[in-house]
Motif scaffolding. Structure first.
Motif, mmCIF file in Angstrom:
data_model
loop_
_atom_site.group_PDB
_atom_site.id
_atom_site.type_symbol
_atom_site.label_atom_id
_atom_site.label_comp_id
_atom_site.label_asym_id
_atom_site.label_seq_id
_atom_site.Cartn_x
_atom_site.Cartn_y
_atom_site.Cartn_z
ATOM 1 N N ASN A 115 -13.226 -5.797 -54.124
ATOM 2 C CA ASN A 115 -12.769 -5.289 -55.415
ATOM 3 C C ASN A 115 -12.862 -3.787 -55.591
ATOM 4 N N VAL A 116 -13.690 -3.124 -54.787
ATOM 5 C CA VAL A 116 -13.905 -1.689 -54.981
ATOM 6 C C VAL A 116 -13.525 -0.863 -53.760
ATOM 7 N N LEU A 117 -13.879 -1.312 -52.575
ATOM 8 C CA LEU A 117 -13.693 -0.516 -51.360
ATOM 9 C C LEU A 117 -12.255 -0.014 -51.168
ATOM 10 N N PRO A 118 -11.229 -0.810 -51.507
ATOM 11 C CA PRO A 118 -9.866 -0.303 -51.322
ATOM 12 C C PRO A 118 -9.573 0.993 -52.088
ATOM 13 N N TYR A 119 -10.306 1.253 -53.160
ATOM 14 C CA TYR A 119 -10.053 2.453 -53.972
ATOM 15 C C TYR A 119 -10.621 3.724 -53.352
ATOM 16 N N PHE A 120 -11.365 3.605 -52.255
ATOM 17 C CA PHE A 120 -11.834 4.790 -51.535
ATOM 18 C C PHE A 120 -10.787 5.305 -50.547
ATOM 19 N N ALA A 121 -9.768 4.523 -50.273
ATOM 20 C CA ALA A 121 -8.771 4.898 -49.275
ATOM 21 C C ALA A 121 -7.875 6.019 -49.783
ATOM 22 N N ARG A 122 -7.422 6.849 -48.881
ATOM 23 C CA ARG A 122 -6.484 7.919 -49.250
ATOM 24 C C ARG A 122 -5.220 7.311 -49.854
ATOM 25 N N GLY A 123 -4.771 7.873 -50.970
ATOM 26 C CA GLY A 123 -3.570 7.382 -51.631
ATOM 27 C C GLY A 123 -3.834 6.324 -52.680
ATOM 28 N N ALA A 124 -5.086 5.839 -52.768
ATOM 29 C CA ALA A 124 -5.409 4.831 -53.779
ATOM 30 C C ALA A 124 -5.371 5.452 -55.171
ATOM 31 N N SER A 125 -5.044 4.636 -56.155
ATOM 32 C CA SER A 125 -5.032 5.104 -57.542
ATOM 33 C C SER A 125 -5.627 4.028 -58.448
ATOM 34 N N PRO A 126 -6.722 4.318 -59.161
ATOM 35 C CA PRO A 126 -7.462 5.594 -59.079
ATOM 36 C C PRO A 126 -8.211 5.718 -57.764
ATOM 37 N N ARG A 127 -8.544 6.938 -57.384
ATOM 38 C CA ARG A 127 -9.264 7.196 -56.130
ATOM 39 C C ARG A 127 -10.740 7.380 -56.430
#
Length: 330
Positions: A284-296
């Motif tokens: 639920n959270v780790l994908p938002y650390f990736a470059r291009g994620a929104s929010p980052r």
């Protein structure tokens, strides 16, 4: 292997680097070659003899680490392979060249992230995620008061509250720290040294107060916390930086607001709970650390020390000037 070590409890001057036996992964464990580990308040307490590791855990300091998979114990399920870049929640042992970890405590290092950045994630972010979601049951639109807003947990909690579409409000002790929390997404911030944060919080919330308080301070804050806690609010205590003594009619004040007190420690949780927490965070959270994620989302690294300067790193944390995490590089 080399590891941070102290022979007897005391100040940072007792720390030094010592050669110790390299661990071997047991059933369902992974051996990680550590590239970086971050410092936590628990490490300072353990060094002083006030927070021993849980039964069966390594007595080496370090509750989180990032590095690469160097070995697999019997019974591993094939989720990880040699050379994988991983970060890990630990019960101890992170401030060494190698550490063994139950495979369910590991997370992949996000793409484009260094090991130093990754080492700043597991303990702080999993603590903040647990407090907000597993304990606090945060809901969209709720107001969250985060003490020590510029700490590793605080900076993570600000971003996670915003991700949950809640409203983060913080306290911190300097204008520099308050500016950093605002840049991280805090809706408001108050200097606890110069102003009554409870009055400021009530003014900001137009008298209604906050729904959740994340409190690592404890005793000295109880009255102000209750002043600005909303009716049916949740006060979550996860540390006692000011001690645990309370002088006054806490229970009557709490009852009048139908408030609830929750307490939480992550280190002593059982294996199943930690694996469930790591799985939920990874999904639920780790994908938002990736470059291009929104929010980052991003971890905040205050400073980096080599392992042989572990004593200096502890002194820096004791001075309480850091914004975000202090990282130890192997």
């Amino acid at each position: 292997m080399l590891a941070a070590h102290f022979d007897c409890p005391g100040g940072p001057e007792n720390l030094y680097v010592k050669e110790v036996m390299k661990p071997h992964p047991g059933e369902g464990e992974v051996l990680v070659k550590v590239s970086a580990s971050a410092l936590n308040r628990a490490d300072l307490l353990q060094r002083r003899g006030k927070y021993p590791p849980p039964k069966g855990a390594s007595d080496i300091l370090g509750l989180e680490a990032a590095g690469s998979v160097a070995g697999l114990g019997p019974g591993c399920k094939g989720q990880w392979k040699i050379g994988d870049a991983v970060m890990a929640l630990l019960s101890g042992g992170g401030q060494a060249e190698y550490v063994t970890v139950p495979e369910g405590y590991l997370m992949p290092v996000p793409n484009d992230m260094t090991f130093i950045q990754a080492a700043a994630i597991p303990e702080a972010w999993l603590t903040a995620f647990q407090l907000l979601h597993f304990v606090g049951k945060i809901q969209k639109g709720e107001r969250v008061l985060i003490h020590a807003g510029a700490s590793g947990v605080g900076m993570a909690a600000i971003q996670l509250a915003k991700l949950a579409k809640a409203i983060p409000i913080v306290t911190a002790g300097t204008q520099e720290k308050l500016k950093a929390t605002a840049n991280a997404g805090a809706a408001a911030g108050f200097d606890y040294k110069k102003e009554d944060f409870s009055e400021k919080v009530l003014a900001f919330t137009q008298g209604s107060g906050v729904d959740i308080i994340l409190d690592c301070v404890g005793g000295s804050y109880w009255e102000k916390n209750l002043n600005c806690l909303s009716t049916d609010g949740r006060w979550i205590i996860y540390g006692l930086l000011s001690g645990g003594d309370v002088h006054g009619d806490l229970l009557a004040r709490l009852l009048s607001k139908r408030g609830s007190i929750h307490t939480s420690l992550l280190r002593s949780r059982d294996k199943e709970y930690k694996e469930k927490l790591v799985k939920a965070f990874t999904e639920n959270v780790l994908p938002y650390f990736a470059r291009g994620a929104s929010p980052r989302l991003e971890p905040f690294v205050d400073s980096v020390y080599p392992l042989h300067e572990i004593a200096e790193a502890h002194r820096a944390m004791e001075e309480n000037k850091n914004i975000g995490k202090i990282v130890i590089e192997m």
